[in-house]
Design a protein around this motif. Sequence first.
Motif, short mmCIF file in Angstrom:
data_model
loop_
_atom_site.label_atom_id
_atom_site.label_comp_id
_atom_site.label_asym_id
_atom_site.label_seq_id
_atom_site.Cartn_x
_atom_site.Cartn_y
_atom_site.Cartn_z
N VAL A 527 33.39 53.22 38.82
CA VAL A 527 32.73 51.97 39.24
C VAL A 527 31.35 51.80 38.62
O VAL A 527 30.90 50.66 38.41
CB VAL A 527 32.62 51.93 40.78
CG1 VAL A 527 31.92 50.68 41.26
CG2 VAL A 527 34.00 52.02 41.41
N VAL A 528 30.66 52.89 38.27
CA VAL A 528 29.29 52.78 37.76
C VAL A 528 29.20 53.10 36.28
O VAL A 528 28.74 52.27 35.48
CB VAL A 528 28.35 53.71 38.56
CG1 VAL A 528 26.92 53.61 38.02
CG2 VAL A 528 28.37 53.34 40.04
N VAL A 529 29.65 54.29 35.88
CA VAL A 529 29.44 54.74 34.50
C VAL A 529 30.27 53.94 33.50
O VAL A 529 29.72 53.37 32.54
CB VAL A 529 29.77 56.25 34.38
CG1 VAL A 529 29.64 56.70 32.92
CG2 VAL A 529 28.85 57.06 35.27
N LEU A 530 31.57 53.89 33.69
CA LEU A 530 32.42 53.20 32.71
C LEU A 530 32.11 51.72 32.59
O LEU A 530 32.03 51.19 31.46
CB LEU A 530 33.90 53.41 33.07
CG LEU A 530 34.42 54.85 32.94
CD1 LEU A 530 35.89 54.93 33.31
CD2 LEU A 530 34.19 55.38 31.53
N PRO A 531 31.89 50.97 33.68
CA PRO A 531 31.50 49.56 33.51
C PRO A 531 30.18 49.39 32.78
O PRO A 531 30.02 48.45 31.98
CB PRO A 531 31.41 49.06 34.95
CG PRO A 531 32.35 49.92 35.71
CD PRO A 531 32.20 51.28 35.08
N LEU A 538 33.78 45.44 37.42
CA LEU A 538 35.09 45.51 38.06
C LEU A 538 35.24 44.38 39.06
O LEU A 538 34.33 44.10 39.84
CB LEU A 538 35.28 46.84 38.79
CG LEU A 538 35.53 48.07 37.91
CD1 LEU A 538 35.66 49.31 38.78
CD2 LEU A 538 36.78 47.89 37.07
N ASP A 539 36.38 43.74 39.02
CA ASP A 539 36.67 42.68 39.96
C ASP A 539 38.10 42.84 40.45
O ASP A 539 38.79 43.79 40.05
CB ASP A 539 36.46 41.31 39.33
CG ASP A 539 35.89 40.31 40.33
OD1 ASP A 539 36.16 40.48 41.53
OD2 ASP A 539 35.18 39.39 39.90
N GLU A 540 38.54 41.96 41.31
CA GLU A 540 39.84 42.11 41.96
C GLU A 540 40.71 40.88 41.77
O GLU A 540 40.20 39.75 41.77
CB GLU A 540 39.65 42.36 43.47
CG GLU A 540 38.84 43.57 43.80
CD GLU A 540 38.48 43.62 45.28
OE1 GLU A 540 37.44 43.05 45.64
OE2 GLU A 540 39.26 44.20 46.05
N THR A 541 41.99 41.11 41.59
CA THR A 541 42.98 40.04 41.64
C THR A 541 44.05 40.45 42.64
O THR A 541 44.22 41.63 42.94
CB THR A 541 43.66 39.81 40.27
OG1 THR A 541 44.39 40.99 39.92
CG2 THR A 541 42.67 39.47 39.19
N LYS A 553 44.60 44.32 42.37
CA LYS A 553 44.43 45.00 41.09
C LYS A 553 42.98 44.90 40.65
O LYS A 553 42.34 43.86 40.81
CB LYS A 553 45.33 44.37 40.01
CG LYS A 553 46.79 44.74 40.12
CD LYS A 553 47.56 44.25 38.89
CE LYS A 553 48.99 44.76 38.91
NZ LYS A 553 49.74 44.35 37.70
N LEU A 554 42.45 46.01 40.14
CA LEU A 554 41.11 46.01 39.58
C LEU A 554 41.18 45.57 38.13
O LEU A 554 41.98 46.10 37.35
CB LEU A 554 40.48 47.40 39.68
CG LEU A 554 40.31 47.98 41.09
CD1 LEU A 554 39.59 49.32 41.01
CD2 LEU A 554 39.55 47.02 41.98
#
Length: 565
Positions: A527-531, A538-541, A553-554
């Motif tokens: 949630v922190v490093v890769l983004p 990251l968001d949601e569908t 889904k992220l």
Amino acid sequence: MPNQSTSHGETTPLLRAPPSAAVVHISQGHRRQKSSSTSASSTTLKSGDIISTTRRDIEDDVLPETAVLGRTLGWRSAYILIISRVIGSGIFATPGSIVSSVGSIGLSLTLWVAGAVLSWFGLAVGLEYGCMLPRSGGDKVYLEFTYRRPRFLASTIVAVHAVLLGFTASNCIVFGEYTLFALGKQPSEHKVEVRALAVALMTLITLIHGCFLRTGIFIQNLLGWIKIGLIMFMTLASAVVVLAGYRPTTPSETTRLLLPSWDSIWEGSVWNWGIISTALFKVFYSYAGLQNVNNVLNEVRDPVKTLKSAAPTALFTACLLYFLVNVAYFLIVPLDEIKQSGELIAALFFQRLLGETTGRIFLPLAVAISAAGNVMVVTFSLARLNQEIARQGLLPYGHLWSSSQPLGAPLGALMVHYIPSVVVICVPARNIYSFILDVEGYPGQFFVLATSLGLIWLRKTRPDLRRPYKAFLPAVWARIVLSIAMIAAPFMPMAGESHGDHLFRVSYALLGISVLLLAVLYWFVLVVVLPKLGGYELDETTEVLGDGTAITKLIRVAKEDEHTT
């Protein structure tokens, strides 16, 4: 337009769309008007539907949600789901190790009663949360609801803990041990056979629950009533011994029964908090499962009313039966033999009472069946928990673990539970049963602490939320204090204990803490490093699967133009 409750409890407009457009983006900053609480989940989702969703809203999270499988559990099934989870191998296997640790009959019985009272403290928290949030998922739902920041952290910790430590191994091992004992073999000399039987049981139950949903519910209900009858038989047998005044050594020989005095039952007591806390973990394990139905509330008819009555009834039943059966052990089996019995104290009880034939075959086999019943209800509920976790989007291939296709049962979620259970069962370690109990119990204290503190925090910050059941706050505070003490207890050295021995004794606590830290690390990277490195958020569908299950889904959203990458 009709409204629909999503997997997160959101009530949102339901739009029909072509099957090719099965998901919709949830814009990062968009907010929606508060929805009417009357929407509930009366509309059935179909594959190809688009759900126009937004950030989850607290008021919408409290809405009930009906499972795709329907509400198939009534009061009796809910009660059995709890009592059969509570009464498993614990009362048949742990009293010997508890007495061996604490040293005396009096202290052992005190811990069993104290365990019931303290379990009620924890149950009260679960009842308030469960009646306020009548949805499947248990602690997952409660922690997500309470701790919304940092985003995804609570969900990730619950997910990693459930996948890595949400196994069902201890009762499978007891099943294997008692089955071999009934066949005239010593489990300690046939460890491979014990594990083979344990794996076979886990495999069979997974197939039953994954392929024959209603058959599995019927079998676990039947086994639940059998184990209640078994414990009642044991208590009645001990009553007959007291009335007769003789203790059986064999079916044809007896010795005069000398009831212990008040002073004698406390002889040999070990008043060390580190030892007592470890014994309490085993007692708590025997009471574990009082919140079992909280994991499956989407499948319970009239969930709030059922939960408020079924769970306290199950606790009272378990407390009474546990105390009586412990007294039965002490009346029939000499204390020295109990301390050396390991997990076979019930087998010694039956062998002394009914002899080699009946005692070594039929009733130990009944104990094995009781353990199998516990495995059935634990597998049933944890599969639903895994299904809810998979719907959150935090597990790879979440659509596989979330779906109830093709057989109308969560077979994918059952596999998430099956694999770590088999791995733990096959670990070639001595005293694996006691170690499993400690590893399962220790990290759970962190969740108890978090939910208890969260309940008090919500009382202050959200007094407007509807609470059909309100926990007694002094009981909640007592549970918080106890949880802190239980978390700290393993690290208190015993007198004369070397550093190496102390480190070995607390290995279960270190392992449990390591799993929780691993979850935090996984969340931080995901949630922190890769983004940050990838320049996205990251968001949601929300997607509707072919069986009507709504999953999250992220997705990656570029920070510059807010387009999905």
